[in-house]
Scaffold this motif. Structure first.
Motif, PDB file in Angstrom:
ATOM      1  N   GLU A  93       0.853  -1.190   0.000  1.00 40.03           N
ATOM      2  CA  GLU A  93       0.000   0.000   0.000  1.00 40.03           C
ATOM      3  C   GLU A  93       0.891   1.243   0.000  1.00 40.03           C
ATOM      4  O   GLU A  93       1.728   1.421   0.883  1.00 40.03           O
ATOM      5  CB  GLU A  93      -0.896  -0.018   1.245  1.00 40.03           C
ATOM      6  CG  GLU A  93      -1.680   1.242   1.481  1.00 40.03           C
ATOM      7  CD  GLU A  93      -2.570   1.620   0.312  1.00 40.03           C
ATOM      8  OE1 GLU A  93      -2.419   2.762  -0.179  1.00 40.03           O
ATOM      9  OE2 GLU A  93      -3.395   0.784  -0.110  1.00 40.03           O
ATOM     10  N   THR A  95      -0.300   4.629  -0.550  1.00 39.72           N
ATOM     11  CA  THR A  95      -0.988   5.918  -0.384  1.00 39.72           C
ATOM     12  C   THR A  95      -0.201   6.869   0.504  1.00 39.72           C
ATOM     13  O   THR A  95       0.028   8.040   0.160  1.00 39.72           O
ATOM     14  CB  THR A  95      -2.395   5.707   0.193  1.00 39.72           C
ATOM     15  OG1 THR A  95      -3.143   4.859  -0.685  1.00 39.72           O
ATOM     16  CG2 THR A  95      -3.115   7.040   0.343  1.00 39.72           C
ATOM     17  N   ASP A  96       0.237   6.371   1.656  1.00 42.44           N
ATOM     18  CA  ASP A  96       0.976   7.229   2.597  1.00 42.44           C
ATOM     19  C   ASP A  96       2.330   7.650   2.032  1.00 42.44           C
ATOM     20  O   ASP A  96       2.801   8.760   2.306  1.00 42.44           O
ATOM     21  CB  ASP A  96       1.167   6.507   3.936  1.00 42.44           C
ATOM     22  CG  ASP A  96      -0.121   6.388   4.715  1.00 42.44           C
ATOM     23  OD1 ASP A  96      -1.087   7.114   4.396  1.00 42.44           O
ATOM     24  OD2 ASP A  96      -0.190   5.552   5.641  1.00 42.44           O
ATOM     25  N   ILE A  99       1.676  10.563  -0.328  1.00 45.94           N
ATOM     26  CA  ILE A  99       1.334  11.764   0.442  1.00 45.94           C
ATOM     27  C   ILE A  99       2.609  12.395   1.000  1.00 45.94           C
ATOM     28  O   ILE A  99       2.825  13.608   0.911  1.00 45.94           O
ATOM     29  CB  ILE A  99       0.347  11.427   1.580  1.00 45.94           C
ATOM     30  CG1 ILE A  99      -1.016  11.037   0.997  1.00 45.94           C
ATOM     31  CG2 ILE A  99       0.196  12.611   2.538  1.00 45.94           C
ATOM     32  CD1 ILE A  99      -1.998  10.499   2.020  1.00 45.94           C
ATOM     33  N   MET A 100       3.456  11.538   1.604  1.00 42.88           N
ATOM     34  CA  MET A 100       4.712  12.026   2.159  1.00 42.88           C
ATOM     35  C   MET A 100       5.595  12.613   1.064  1.00 42.88           C
ATOM     36  O   MET A 100       6.123  13.729   1.188  1.00 42.88           O
ATOM     37  CB  MET A 100       5.443  10.877   2.875  1.00 42.88           C
ATOM     38  CG  MET A 100       6.833  11.213   3.403  1.00 42.88           C
ATOM     39  SD  MET A 100       8.176  11.091   2.178  1.00 42.88           S
ATOM     40  CE  MET A 100       8.193   9.333   1.857  1.00 42.88           C
ATOM     41  N   TYR A 286       9.600   4.251   4.362  1.00 41.01           N
ATOM     42  CA  TYR A 286       9.499   4.188   2.897  1.00 41.01           C
ATOM     43  C   TYR A 286      10.848   4.461   2.236  1.00 41.01           C
ATOM     44  O   TYR A 286      10.911   4.900   1.086  1.00 41.01           O
ATOM     45  CB  TYR A 286       8.459   5.194   2.392  1.00 41.01           C
ATOM     46  CG  TYR A 286       7.044   4.813   2.758  1.00 41.01           C
ATOM     47  CD1 TYR A 286       6.385   3.789   2.093  1.00 41.01           C
ATOM     48  CD2 TYR A 286       6.378   5.478   3.780  1.00 41.01           C
ATOM     49  CE1 TYR A 286       5.089   3.437   2.432  1.00 41.01           C
ATOM     50  CE2 TYR A 286       5.078   5.132   4.132  1.00 41.01           C
ATOM     51  CZ  TYR A 286       4.442   4.107   3.457  1.00 41.01           C
ATOM     52  OH  TYR A 286       3.153   3.750   3.792  1.00 41.01           O
TER      53      TYR A 286
END
Length: 299
Positions: A93, A95-96, A99-100, A286
């Motif tokens: 996943e 998404t985060d 965004i970051m 990440y």
């Protein structure tokens, strides 16, 4: 030989064209890319399966499977699906991450340019180690030539529909090989020794992909890997990034990464490791994806 088509649902932030373009630039002997597809011969439990991956429609991949032996492909569909999902990292996943990255000065433009790119994996542990070792302290073009020679000398060739596919060598082929023979490929004797050490460790099951995944602790996994002769922190993190799928794997001493950060940040000089630590403090969890996107920026 009957074929079977399976449909794989894709994450919303996956771009088949971007990932296909990445694979096309790698010039790897183990698969073939076309304008709209990727083809590969998988060797599973001694049986060969031809797979063809295309985009069925937006949000879905089409996976065509054909057994080249008489073994029923239905018995192996789950393993083939698992391989493809691992290869394209489809179950992560992001998404985060996006965004970051959209708020990070070093990643913002990079993710816009390559949106939908996944960390294209190397599912085979031995192949990942060999590629990492071959790439140590030499340019990518020469490392690719060495890899091709290694594959053609020790790998298995399959001709299917008039096209040539290669299977990456199994570690048991290298365990008993003489260093002088490995040396003929063109790599240093030290790298020959390292690759043989890795082959022995994998054959003896001193290190396995499942084992590394189950550690679930990157410091511990790095320490276990660096116990093997020839494996330093950079190689360990490369393997954990490309094969084992640690999202926080971070080969911080990588020269390519340093150049990419300089380019992305429009810096006058390459950043020091201490400076990179500060820059990457926003990337926690990440680091692997940040690294892969930055690599794509320069390669």
């Amino acid at each position: 030989m009957q074929s079977k088509q399976l449909i794989i649902n894709l994450p919303n932030d996956f771009s088949f064209s971007v990932n296909l373009e990445y694979l096309r630039t790698q010039q790897d002997l183990t698969y073939i890319t076309e304008m709209d597809s990727i083809k590969k011969i998988l060797l599973i439990d001694g049986y060969k399966f031809a797979i063809k991956i295309t985009e069925a429609k937006k949000g879905k991949l089409s996976l065509e499977i054909k057994s080249l032996d008489r073994e029923n492909h239905k018995l192996y569909e789950e393993k083939i699906l698992k391989y493809v999902k691992d290869w394209f990292d489809l179950e992560t996943e992001l998404t985060d991450f996006y965004i970051m990255a959209s708020k990070d000065e070093f990643l913002e433009n990079t993710i816009t340019k390559f949106f939908g790119l996944r960390v294209i994996g190397i599912p085979n542990l031995f192949e990942t180690f060999v590629w990492a070792i071959l790439g140590q302290q030499i340019n990518l073009v020469f490392a690719s030539k060495l890899k091709d020679r290694f594959i053609k000398k020790y790998g298995e060739r399959t001709v299917y529909n008039g096209e040539e596919y290669w299977h990456f060598p199994q570690p048991d082929k290298i365990v008993s090989e003489d260093i002088d023979e490995l040396f003929k490929i063109g790599m240093s004797r030290r790298k020959c020794e390292y690759i043989k050490e890795i082959a022995i460790a994998i054959e003896d099951k001193k290190i396995t992909k499942d084992m590394l995944q189950n550690y679930n602790n990157i410091e511990y996994a790095e320490n276990k890997l660096t116990e093997i002769k020839g494996i330093g922190p950079w190689t360990a993190h490369y393997v954990l990034l490309r094969c084992v799928r640690y999202s926080n794997a971070f080969p911080i001493n990588d020269v390519g990464l340093h150049n990419a950060i300089k380019l992305a940040g429009k810096l006058e000089t390459k950043p020091s490791v201490d400076e990179i630590c500060k820059i990457a403090s926003h990337w926690k969890g990440y680091e692997a994806y940040a690294t892969f996107y930055l690599w794509k920026l320069i390669y």
